[in-house]
Design an enzyme around this catalytic site. Structure first.
Site, PDB file in Angstrom:
ATOM      1  N   ASP A 188       0.820  -1.203   0.000  1.00  0.00           N
ATOM      2  CA  ASP A 188       0.000   0.000   0.000  1.00  0.00           C
ATOM      3  C   ASP A 188       0.862   1.264   0.000  1.00  0.00           C
ATOM      4  O   ASP A 188       1.857   1.337   0.717  1.00  0.00           O
ATOM      5  CB  ASP A 188      -0.861  -0.038   1.276  1.00  0.00           C
ATOM      6  CG  ASP A 188      -1.830   1.110   1.362  1.00  0.00           C
ATOM      7  OD1 ASP A 188      -2.670   1.228   0.465  1.00  0.00           O
ATOM      8  OD2 ASP A 188      -1.742   1.894   2.332  1.00  0.00           O
ATOM      9  N   LEU A 239       7.431   6.598   1.560  1.00  0.00           N
ATOM     10  CA  LEU A 239       8.163   6.130   2.749  1.00  0.00           C
ATOM     11  C   LEU A 239       9.145   7.145   3.325  1.00  0.00           C
ATOM     12  O   LEU A 239       9.365   7.185   4.534  1.00  0.00           O
ATOM     13  CB  LEU A 239       8.934   4.833   2.444  1.00  0.00           C
ATOM     14  CG  LEU A 239       8.143   3.606   2.027  1.00  0.00           C
ATOM     15  CD1 LEU A 239       8.983   2.360   2.206  1.00  0.00           C
ATOM     16  CD2 LEU A 239       6.824   3.482   2.766  1.00  0.00           C
ATOM     17  N   GLU A 280       1.350  -0.357  -5.054  1.00  0.00           N
ATOM     18  CA  GLU A 280       0.347   0.681  -5.291  1.00  0.00           C
ATOM     19  C   GLU A 280       1.062   2.020  -5.348  1.00  0.00           C
ATOM     20  O   GLU A 280       1.376   2.606  -4.320  1.00  0.00           O
ATOM     21  CB  GLU A 280      -0.714   0.722  -4.178  1.00  0.00           C
ATOM     22  CG  GLU A 280      -1.824   1.680  -4.549  1.00  0.00           C
ATOM     23  CD  GLU A 280      -2.407   2.486  -3.386  1.00  0.00           C
ATOM     24  OE1 GLU A 280      -3.504   3.033  -3.550  1.00  0.00           O
ATOM     25  OE2 GLU A 280      -1.779   2.598  -2.331  1.00  0.00           O
TER      26      GLU A 280
HETATM   27  C1  GLC Z   1      -4.291   3.264  -0.234  1.00  0.00           C
HETATM   28  C2  GLC Z   1      -5.558   2.447  -0.119  1.00  0.00           C
HETATM   29  C3  GLC Z   1      -6.650   3.315   0.419  1.00  0.00           C
HETATM   30  C4  GLC Z   1      -6.236   3.864   1.765  1.00  0.00           C
HETATM   31  C5  GLC Z   1      -4.892   4.583   1.663  1.00  0.00           C
HETATM   32  C6  GLC Z   1      -4.323   4.902   3.009  1.00  0.00           C
HETATM   33  O1  GLC Z   1      -4.394   4.262  -1.175  1.00  0.00           O
HETATM   34  O2  GLC Z   1      -5.881   1.887  -1.356  1.00  0.00           O
HETATM   35  O3  GLC Z   1      -7.856   2.609   0.528  1.00  0.00           O
HETATM   36  O4  GLC Z   1      -7.204   4.740   2.261  1.00  0.00           O
HETATM   37  O5  GLC Z   1      -3.930   3.791   1.017  1.00  0.00           O
HETATM   38  O6  GLC Z   1      -3.919   3.708   3.636  1.00  0.00           O
END
Ligand code: GLC
Ligand code: CA
Length: 555
Positions: free
Chosen positions: A205, A210, A247
């Site tokens: 995520d 970081l 992500e």
């Molecule tokens: C990512 C997740 C999202 C969440 C965010 C903070 O973007 O996909 O759902 O709110 O991180 O953790």
């Protein structure tokens, strides 16, 4: 079964399916989906034909951000079951040949996590340095605010110790300090724990955030890449076969950097492509897709994009131009409640008003683009959303299994469900449900199952092959080829709302015939002139180009 026993590039040929445990199936009638419920429904994944399940965070959490506010990395949220349930679920999934990847929230924790409680108990706490503190809220001013609808600053004042703490998301989600070597190890230990239990990978995520650096926007810093290379080396050494999926919602070049030289992430979501699919659709113009593909190919051979249409978040429009964002709002979010932050909080079927040809064309696209398709639960039945619910909850409503009570999701009182079921026609559970659609040959669910099966026959070419764009005289149609060895697939998608005709230049294939991929029906042979097609509105073609002789239309 462990992924390392198998094809090491399995993730390049697979189809992923994303679901929150909470939303899938409730086994004990408390109104909340759970691991035993997931277990009961495992056969659904093989029925659909997907290979890998991506589970949203299921850890202990105050649940102020759908579980992305983790308060204990080593636990299962009691609503979802126990660690034993999880292990059993994993084992059963593996026995059915399914892989499971889990969400790893590593940029931040909940302010209820023990680490943060300790850190904020005193400035001398040994955990103090695991978070980012400052006497002023003036530092790192070039870092944007992501949740602009709720947060005014990336700093929040801690009354007890008289300093601000840093957070890129909600103020109840303090960022971890990756400068601290102990913290870096502590996060690796979390990975070791779950990898040790046998998960097949991690969806990591919010990876760009970081590290912080005053001179920058605090995203994609070199130190961040170094940490992920370190993490990758650790999993390669200790848990070979584990897949890491990033992500990173970034511009194309920055997103592609998360592959490193094939030594960082195995996969990254194709965030650059996703909004441009919808832009291309709104403009009835293939150019936005063609140009973003040109910017995102050429990644290392052992890497794959994750190609998706929708997910559990808003359809983010952070990395598009202002003009493109306006177009998107105009086309897809006319009602203000449909918007959230810089995005649109709607599901696929509502975005396209359940236009069946458009839904088919869009799935046809993600099944054949370079990369691994990632489906979002419920989209396969054209399930709707509920914009009356807050935050992103409207796209996280219970899975619709039947036309019966609570859509077959739970036996509880409707009032006790964690979220109301979608009841608005034509997206409601009465029609958009698995049971009804399984029985109907012509349903979207059955259409998608067939397409997944067809794609499977070509997974070597689509998963590992190259992409090329033959010349055409009509930009309304997206025309591309996927090639590997002597297999050549030709795809055409009519983005227009009108019927079209076009010529496609296929000089290298003169003498071959396009065979329609699902039916194996031959079309007239390719001659020396450009090939002529006519297409219905929002329709698509999948062809294999081959001579009459060689047998099956598969590789
Ligand atoms: C990512 C997740 C999202 C969440 C965010 C903070 O973007 O996909 O759902 O709110 O991180 O953790
Ligand atoms: Ca339950």
């Amino acid at each position: 079964m462990n992924s390392s026993d198998h094809d090491p590039l399995w993730y390049k040929k697979a189809i992923f399916y994303e679901t929150p445990v909470k939303s899938f199936f409730d086994s004990n009638g408390d109104g909340i989906g759970d691991f035993r419920g997931m277990m009961e429904k495992l056969e659904y994944f093989t029925f659909l034909g997907v290979d890998c399940i991506w589970l949203l965070p299921f850890y202990e959490s105050p649940m102020k951000d759908g579980g992305y506010d983790v308060s204990d990395y080593y636990s299962i949220h009691p609503d979802y079951g126990t660690l034993e349930d999880f292990k059993e679920f994993l084992e059963k999934a593996h026995s059915l040949g399914l892989k499971v990847i889990i969400d790893l929230v590593l940029n931040h924790v909940s302010d209820q996590h023990e680490w943060f409680r300790e850190a904020r108990s005193s400035r001398d706490s040994p955990k103090r340095d695991w978070f980012v503190w400052s006497d002023t809220d003036e530092k790192y001013r070039n870092a944007r605010i992501i949740f602009i609808d709720t947060e005014k600053s990336n700093w929040t004042w801690d009354e007890g110790t008289g300093q601000f703490y840093w957070h890129r998301f909600y103020s109840h989600q303090p960022d971890l300090n990756y400068e601290n070597p102990e913290l870096r190890e502590a996060v690796k230990d979390v990975v070791r724990f779950w990898a040790g239990l046998g998960v097949d990978g991690f969806r990591c995520d919010a990876v760009p955030y970081l590290f912080e650096d005053e001179e920058t926007n605090c995203e994609n810093l070199p130190e961040t890449h170094l940490y992920f290379k370190e993490l990758r080396k650790m999993v390669d050494d200790e848990f070979p076969g584990i897949v890491l999926l990033a992500e990173a919602n970034q511009w194309p070049t920055d997103a592609a950097k998360y592959f490193g030289d094939g030594d960082e992430f195995h996969m990254a979501f194709n965030f650059p492509l996703m909004p441009r699919i919808f832009i291309a659709l709104a403009k009835e113009d293939s150019l936005p897709i063609v140009s973003v593909i040109a910017q995102t190919i050429g990644i290392p051979d052992n890497c794959a994009w994750g190609v998706f249409l929708r997910n559990h978040d808003e359809l983010t429009l952070e990395m598009v131009t202002d003009e493109e964002r306006d177009l998107m709002y105009q086309e897809y979010a006319k009602v203000p409640r449909m918007r959230l932050n810089l995005g649109i909080r709607r599901r696929l079927s509502t975005l396209v008003e359940q236009d069946r040809p458009t839904m088919e064309m869009l799935h046809s696209l993600i099944l054949t683009m370079p990369g691994t398709p990632i489906l979002y639960y419920g989209d396969e039945i054209g399930m709707g959303d509920n914009i009356e619910l807050g935050d992103r909850d409207g796209v996280r409503t219970p899975m619709q299994w039947t036309s019966g009570k609570n859509a077959g999701f739970s036996s509880t009182d409707p009032e006790k469900l964690y979220s109301p079921i979608v009841t608005r026609a034509p997206y409601s559970y009465e029609i958009a449900n698995v049971e009804t659609q399984s029985e109907l040959n012509t349903s979207f669910l059955n259409w998608l199952r067939k397409m997944i099966r067809t794609r499977r026959e070509y997974s070597e070419t689509i998963g590992l092959g190259t992409i090329s764009f033959p010349k055409t005289d009509n930009r309304k149609v997206l025309v591309y080829m996927r090639n590997r060895d002597d297999v050549h697939l030709l795809f055409l998608l009519n983005l227009s709302r009108e019927p079209v005709s076009l010529h496609v230049e296929l000089p290298e294939f003169e003498g071959l015939k396009p065979f329609e991929a699902r039916s194996n029906t031959p079309f007239p042979a390719i001659g020396s002139d450009p090939y002529f097609f006519t297409m219905a509105p929002r329709s698509f073609f999948w062809f294999q180009l081959r001579s009459d002789e060689n047998g099956e239309a598969s590789d």
